[in-house]
Design an enzyme around this catalytic site. Structure first.
Site, mmCIF file in Angstrom:
data_model
loop_
_atom_site.group_PDB
_atom_site.id
_atom_site.type_symbol
_atom_site.label_atom_id
_atom_site.label_comp_id
_atom_site.label_asym_id
_atom_site.label_seq_id
_atom_site.Cartn_x
_atom_site.Cartn_y
_atom_site.Cartn_z
ATOM 1 N N GLU A 112 -4.420 7.796 -1.346
ATOM 2 C CA GLU A 112 -3.383 8.783 -2.055
ATOM 3 C C GLU A 112 -2.484 9.083 -0.810
ATOM 4 N N GLY A 113 -1.941 8.112 -0.143
ATOM 5 C CA GLY A 113 -0.890 8.747 0.602
ATOM 6 C C GLY A 113 -1.412 8.645 2.007
ATOM 7 N N CYS A 128 0.888 10.891 -11.401
ATOM 8 C CA CYS A 128 -0.672 10.962 -11.293
ATOM 9 C C CYS A 128 -1.007 11.251 -9.974
ATOM 10 N N LEU A 129 -0.597 10.725 -9.139
ATOM 11 C CA LEU A 129 -0.850 11.054 -7.694
ATOM 12 C C LEU A 129 -0.680 12.547 -7.133
ATOM 13 N N GLY A 153 0.708 -1.141 -0.006
ATOM 14 C CA GLY A 153 0.165 0.043 -0.030
ATOM 15 C C GLY A 153 0.810 1.264 -0.039
ATOM 16 N N TRP A 190 -8.479 -2.352 -2.990
ATOM 17 C CA TRP A 190 -8.633 -1.223 -2.717
ATOM 18 C C TRP A 190 -8.928 -0.139 -3.851
ATOM 19 N N ALA A 206 -3.800 13.936 -8.495
ATOM 20 C CA ALA A 206 -5.088 13.560 -7.507
ATOM 21 C C ALA A 206 -4.991 14.292 -6.132
HETATM 22 P P1 TGC Z 1 10.921 7.194 -4.012
HETATM 23 O O1 TGC Z 1 12.365 6.687 -4.054
HETATM 24 O O2 TGC Z 1 11.093 8.450 -3.388
HETATM 25 O O3 TGC Z 1 10.691 7.568 -5.674
HETATM 26 C C1 TGC Z 1 10.744 6.565 -6.488
HETATM 27 C C2 TGC Z 1 11.027 7.391 -7.932
HETATM 28 O O4 TGC Z 1 9.770 8.112 -8.247
HETATM 29 C C3 TGC Z 1 10.407 9.586 -8.351
HETATM 30 N N1 TGC Z 1 9.239 10.226 -7.907
HETATM 31 C C4 TGC Z 1 8.398 11.043 -8.669
HETATM 32 N N2 TGC Z 1 8.122 11.127 -9.682
HETATM 33 C C5 TGC Z 1 7.193 12.141 -10.499
HETATM 34 N N3 TGC Z 1 6.456 12.615 -9.451
HETATM 35 C C6 TGC Z 1 6.439 12.447 -8.139
HETATM 36 N N4 TGC Z 1 5.381 12.963 -7.462
HETATM 37 C C7 TGC Z 1 7.560 11.586 -7.795
HETATM 38 N N5 TGC Z 1 7.835 11.290 -6.431
HETATM 39 C C8 TGC Z 1 8.698 10.349 -6.554
HETATM 40 C C9 TGC Z 1 11.395 9.476 -7.651
HETATM 41 O O5 TGC Z 1 12.457 10.636 -8.023
HETATM 42 C C10 TGC Z 1 12.230 8.189 -7.850
HETATM 43 O O6 TGC Z 1 12.626 8.379 -9.286
HETATM 44 P P2 TGC Z 1 14.006 7.385 -9.768
HETATM 45 O O7 TGC Z 1 14.221 7.785 -11.049
HETATM 46 O O8 TGC Z 1 14.977 8.034 -8.706
HETATM 47 O O9 TGC Z 1 13.612 6.007 -9.372
HETATM 48 O O10 TGC Z 1 10.046 6.246 -3.852
HETATM 49 P P3 TGC Z 1 9.882 5.065 -2.562
HETATM 50 O O11 TGC Z 1 9.527 3.715 -2.919
HETATM 51 O O12 TGC Z 1 10.820 5.578 -1.412
HETATM 52 O O13 TGC Z 1 8.460 5.544 -1.860
HETATM 53 C C11 TGC Z 1 8.206 6.970 -1.476
HETATM 54 C C12 TGC Z 1 6.625 7.076 -1.042
HETATM 55 C C13 TGC Z 1 6.306 6.220 -0.029
HETATM 56 C C14 TGC Z 1 6.454 8.775 -0.715
HETATM 57 C C15 TGC Z 1 5.715 6.959 -2.025
HETATM 58 O O14 TGC Z 1 5.779 5.700 -2.697
HETATM 59 C C16 TGC Z 1 4.133 6.946 -1.690
HETATM 60 O O15 TGC Z 1 3.665 8.134 -1.831
HETATM 61 N N6 TGC Z 1 3.552 6.091 -1.245
HETATM 62 C C17 TGC Z 1 2.155 6.419 -0.765
HETATM 63 C C18 TGC Z 1 1.303 5.408 -1.902
HETATM 64 C C19 TGC Z 1 0.142 6.097 -2.412
HETATM 65 O O16 TGC Z 1 -0.119 7.196 -2.304
HETATM 66 N N7 TGC Z 1 -0.717 5.440 -3.056
HETATM 67 C C20 TGC Z 1 -1.772 5.791 -3.494
HETATM 68 C C21 TGC Z 1 -2.692 4.715 -4.474
HETATM 69 S S1 TGC Z 1 -3.923 5.554 -5.474
HETATM 70 C C22 TGC Z 1 -5.281 6.018 -4.265
HETATM 71 O O17 TGC Z 1 -4.970 5.935 -3.243
HETATM 72 C C23 TGC Z 1 -6.296 6.393 -5.172
HETATM 73 S S2 TGC Z 1 -7.681 6.839 -4.048
HETATM 74 C C24 TGC Z 1 -8.772 7.580 -5.512
HETATM 75 C C25 TGC Z 1 -9.862 8.192 -4.925
HETATM 76 O O18 TGC Z 1 -10.847 7.393 -4.761
HETATM 77 O O19 TGC Z 1 -9.949 9.559 -4.596
HETATM 78 P P1 FAD Z 2 -0.350 0.382 4.771
HETATM 79 O O1 FAD Z 2 0.818 1.101 3.903
HETATM 80 O O2 FAD Z 2 -0.260 -1.053 5.333
HETATM 81 O O3 FAD Z 2 -0.222 1.309 6.100
HETATM 82 C C1 FAD Z 2 -0.789 0.853 7.431
HETATM 83 C C2 FAD Z 2 -0.209 2.038 8.442
HETATM 84 O O4 FAD Z 2 1.093 1.909 8.444
HETATM 85 C C3 FAD Z 2 -0.553 3.370 8.181
HETATM 86 O O5 FAD Z 2 -0.975 4.236 9.228
HETATM 87 C C4 FAD Z 2 0.652 4.000 7.532
HETATM 88 O O6 FAD Z 2 0.799 5.305 7.705
HETATM 89 C C5 FAD Z 2 1.732 3.215 8.507
HETATM 90 N N1 FAD Z 2 2.990 3.278 7.924
HETATM 91 C C6 FAD Z 2 3.424 2.503 6.315
HETATM 92 N N2 FAD Z 2 4.451 2.653 6.127
HETATM 93 C C7 FAD Z 2 5.018 3.540 7.203
HETATM 94 C C8 FAD Z 2 6.453 4.007 7.145
HETATM 95 N N3 FAD Z 2 7.270 3.705 6.491
HETATM 96 N N4 FAD Z 2 6.502 4.743 8.248
HETATM 97 C C9 FAD Z 2 5.577 5.138 9.184
HETATM 98 N N5 FAD Z 2 4.229 4.586 9.124
HETATM 99 C C10 FAD Z 2 4.112 3.846 8.074
HETATM 100 N N6 FAD Z 2 -5.143 2.677 -4.460
HETATM 101 C C11 FAD Z 2 -5.117 2.339 -5.679
HETATM 102 O O7 FAD Z 2 -4.085 2.154 -6.174
HETATM 103 N N7 FAD Z 2 -6.346 2.942 -6.316
HETATM 104 C C12 FAD Z 2 -7.517 3.356 -5.893
HETATM 105 O O8 FAD Z 2 -8.466 3.901 -6.578
HETATM 106 C C13 FAD Z 2 -7.446 3.431 -4.577
HETATM 107 N N8 FAD Z 2 -8.985 3.727 -3.925
HETATM 108 C C14 FAD Z 2 -9.137 3.407 -2.643
HETATM 109 C C15 FAD Z 2 -10.218 3.665 -2.143
HETATM 110 C C16 FAD Z 2 -10.576 3.512 -0.550
HETATM 111 C C17 FAD Z 2 -11.825 3.715 -0.239
HETATM 112 C C18 FAD Z 2 -9.382 3.072 0.140
HETATM 113 C C19 FAD Z 2 -9.736 3.000 1.671
HETATM 114 C C20 FAD Z 2 -7.953 2.894 -0.417
HETATM 115 C C21 FAD Z 2 -7.948 3.168 -1.671
HETATM 116 N N9 FAD Z 2 -6.747 2.909 -2.226
HETATM 117 C C22 FAD Z 2 -6.424 2.852 -3.687
HETATM 118 C C23 FAD Z 2 -5.643 2.272 -1.512
HETATM 119 C C24 FAD Z 2 -4.812 3.298 -0.787
HETATM 120 O O9 FAD Z 2 -3.965 4.157 -1.718
HETATM 121 C C25 FAD Z 2 -4.107 2.547 0.527
HETATM 122 O O10 FAD Z 2 -5.000 2.095 1.255
HETATM 123 C C26 FAD Z 2 -3.069 3.559 1.159
HETATM 124 O O11 FAD Z 2 -1.972 3.962 0.160
HETATM 125 C C27 FAD Z 2 -2.501 2.746 2.155
HETATM 126 O O12 FAD Z 2 -2.217 1.564 2.055
HETATM 127 P P2 FAD Z 2 -2.397 0.570 3.010
HETATM 128 O O13 FAD Z 2 -4.117 0.416 3.175
HETATM 129 O O14 FAD Z 2 -1.993 -0.942 2.574
HETATM 130 O O15 FAD Z 2 -1.986 0.683 4.464
#
Ligand code: TGC
Ligand code: FAD
Length: 392
Positions: free
Chosen positions: A371-372, A246-247, A144, A169, A250
């Site tokens: 979204e993080g 993309c994130l 995640g 998710w 969003a």
């Molecule tokens: P890290 O080493 O920091 O970065 C990997 C590579 O990516 C580059 N980079 C970016 N490039 C473009 N735009 C950005 N914003 C970028 N941020 C980083 C970076 O320079 C690096 O490039 P390279 O060439 O050196 O490889 O990556 P990491 O593996 O240490 O992870 C960092 C972290 C934890 C911040 C990141 O992975 C993260 O943001 N985690 C949270 C995951 C997340 O937000 N998931 C969202 C899923 S989608 C969703 O939730 C949709 S909900 C939709 C809804 O219903 O509204």
């Molecule tokens: P985890 O990553 O397992 O995190 C659990 C806890 O551990 C959190 O409190 C977190 O902050 C903490 N944690 C994790 N790593 C660290 C660290 N390094 N240091 C300190 N604390 C840490 N994803 C998509 O790709 N597409 C979608 O359309 C999408 N839609 C969603 C819709 C809903 C309703 C929900 C609930 C989620 C959706 N998601 C989607 C997924 C969402 O992006 C993830 O739930 C989110 O990124 C967190 O991942 P996880 O749930 O696996 O939690």
């Protein structure tokens, strides 16, 4: 829900900083939400249904692809307009904003930004009109916050790619026509693939029993030896930076959207406090209630200003990932705290569907995680200011 009497708070006359076009767009969406979303959203949430008929209206107010050029069906607007649209949609419900932000920033954006001309022409107009629903598959059951560890993968089989893995998710999964899916190739490099409903081996089971974002469909994307045509690979960017880009877009929309939810909670609490009498006085006259309301409007005003400045930076192409993280984290947390305080001001009524408070509060529990997460965004800021990564 009782009738929608929303009046937007604007304590610092921020309207004066908007153009006439911004205000027209914002007011159009606001009226549409009052007319089409507010009357039905409580029932949709109670029944855990996404009111898909709203997609036509979301498209008409520019909610699908606000900043995508008009030649591909988008609205061709600036980033402040995009933000205002998200603010107003989330004022109605986070699930409605989710539908718009996933489609716009997580499906249309990568196809526009990383796709080729054929892909843009094939997918963007149908997504912009709401005819097709898109989803975005990054998160996996075991990955995640750490998407770089993903195990979804594809192999080059000559005339097609063979895709395996599972995403969890995923907003819109059960109803999507197309999904932008992130998976690793044989060298471990992350790429985006466009997967279409109907491809053999592609299923989208629904996630049931959510207490949050009930008016939004969530599910899995499962790939069991799915043959994806080679022309469905997004050619112009790869690596984790592609989905993270993309994130950025969003999360920016969510920073605005959360302010919409907060404004709705504040507006409802303010009105209720003036109408509700206890001890023969409106509860608005008690200092403890005033403290809650004063703090709410202060925090909303700060978040509105943060968004506007971020929007200006984004329009100039200068907004950083880290600035966007700060706004997403601050504004969603602010909205959740305001929802909780507003719930208290409404007393027992606050737990009912007569008022939007509890629905916003429950929705925001997802918004603060997707979204993080709240803590991941804190670590992004921490890394930015110290130069040290605390993720690993
Ligand atoms: P890290 O080493 O920091 O970065 C990997 C590579 O990516 C580059 N980079 C970016 N490039 C473009 N735009 C950005 N914003 C970028 N941020 C980083 C970076 O320079 C690096 O490039 P390279 O060439 O050196 O490889 O990556 P990491 O593996 O240490 O992870 C960092 C972290 C934890 C911040 C990141 O992975 C993260 O943001 N985690 C949270 C995951 C997340 O937000 N998931 C969202 C899923 S989608 C969703 O939730 C949709 S909900 C939709 C809804 O219903 O509204
Ligand atoms: P985890 O990553 O397992 O995190 C659990 C806890 O551990 C959190 O409190 C977190 O902050 C903490 N944690 C994790 N790593 C660290 C660290 N390094 N240091 C300190 N604390 C840490 N994803 C998509 O790709 N597409 C979608 O359309 C999408 N839609 C969603 C819709 C809903 C309703 C929900 C609930 C989620 C959706 N998601 C989607 C997924 C969402 O992006 C993830 O739930 C989110 O990124 C967190 O991942 P996880 O749930 O696996 O939690």
């Amino acid at each position: 829900m009782s009738s929608d009497r929303f009046q937007a708070p604007d304590y610092y006359q921020i309207d004066d900083l908007l153009t006439d076009e911004h205000k027209l767009i914002r007011d159009t969406v606001r009226e549409w939400v009052k007319k089409e979303v507010s009357p039905i959203i409580e029932e949709s949430a109670q029944k855990a249904e996404y009111p898909r008929h709203l997609n036509k209206g979301i498209a008409e107010v520019g909610g699908f692809g606000p900043y995508i050029p008009t030649e591909y069906g988008g609205a061709g607007l600036d980033q402040i307009s995009y933000g205002l649209i998200m603010q107003e949609l989330e004022r109605g419900d986070s699930g409605v904003r989710s539908a718009a932000s996933v489609q716009s920033s997580l499906v249309m954006y990568p196809i526009y930004q990383y796709g080729n001309e054929e892909q843009r022409n094939k997918y963007l107009p149908k997504l912009a009109s709401g005819e097709w629903v898109g989803s975005f598959g990054l998160t996996e059951p075991d990955h995640g916050s750490n998407p770089s560890g993903m195990i979804s993968n594809f192999k080059d089989e000559g005339d097609h790619y063979l895709l395996n893995g599972a995403k969890m998710w995923i907003t819109n999964a059960p109803i999507c026509d197309v999904a932008v899916v992130w998976a690793k190739n044989e060298s471990g490099r992350i790429h985006g693939l466009i997967v279409e409903r109907g491809m053999e081996g592609f299923t989208t089971p629904e996630t049931h029993g959510k207490w949050s974002l009930r008016a939004s469909r969530t599910g899995e994307l499962v790939f069991d030896n799915v043959k994806v045509p080679k022309e469905n690979l997004l050619p112009n960017k790869s690596g984790l930076g592609a989905p993270l880009g993309c994130l950025d877009s969003a999360r920016y929309g969510i920073a605005w959207g959360a302010v919409g939810a907060a404004m709705d909670c504040y507006d409802s609490a303010l009105r209720y406090s003036k109408e509700r009498l206890q001890f023969d006085k409106p509860i608005a006259s008690f200092q403890l209630v005033q403290k809650k309301l004063a703090e709410m409007i202060t925090e909303i005003t700060k978040a509105q200003l943060l968004n506007l400045r971020l929007g200006q930076l984004k329009n100039e192409g200068k907004a950083t990932t880290q600035q966007i993280s700060m706004a997403k984290r601050n504004n969603v947390n602010m909205a959740l705290e305001i929802a909780r305080e507003a719930r208290q001001i409404h007393g027992g009524m606050g737990i009912t569907g007569e008022y939007p408070i509890m629905r916003h509060m429950m929705n925001l529990e997802s918004v603060i995680t997707y979204e993080g997460t709240h803590d991941i965004h804190l670590l992004i800021t921490g890394m930015d200011v110290t130069g040290e990564s605390a993720f690993r």
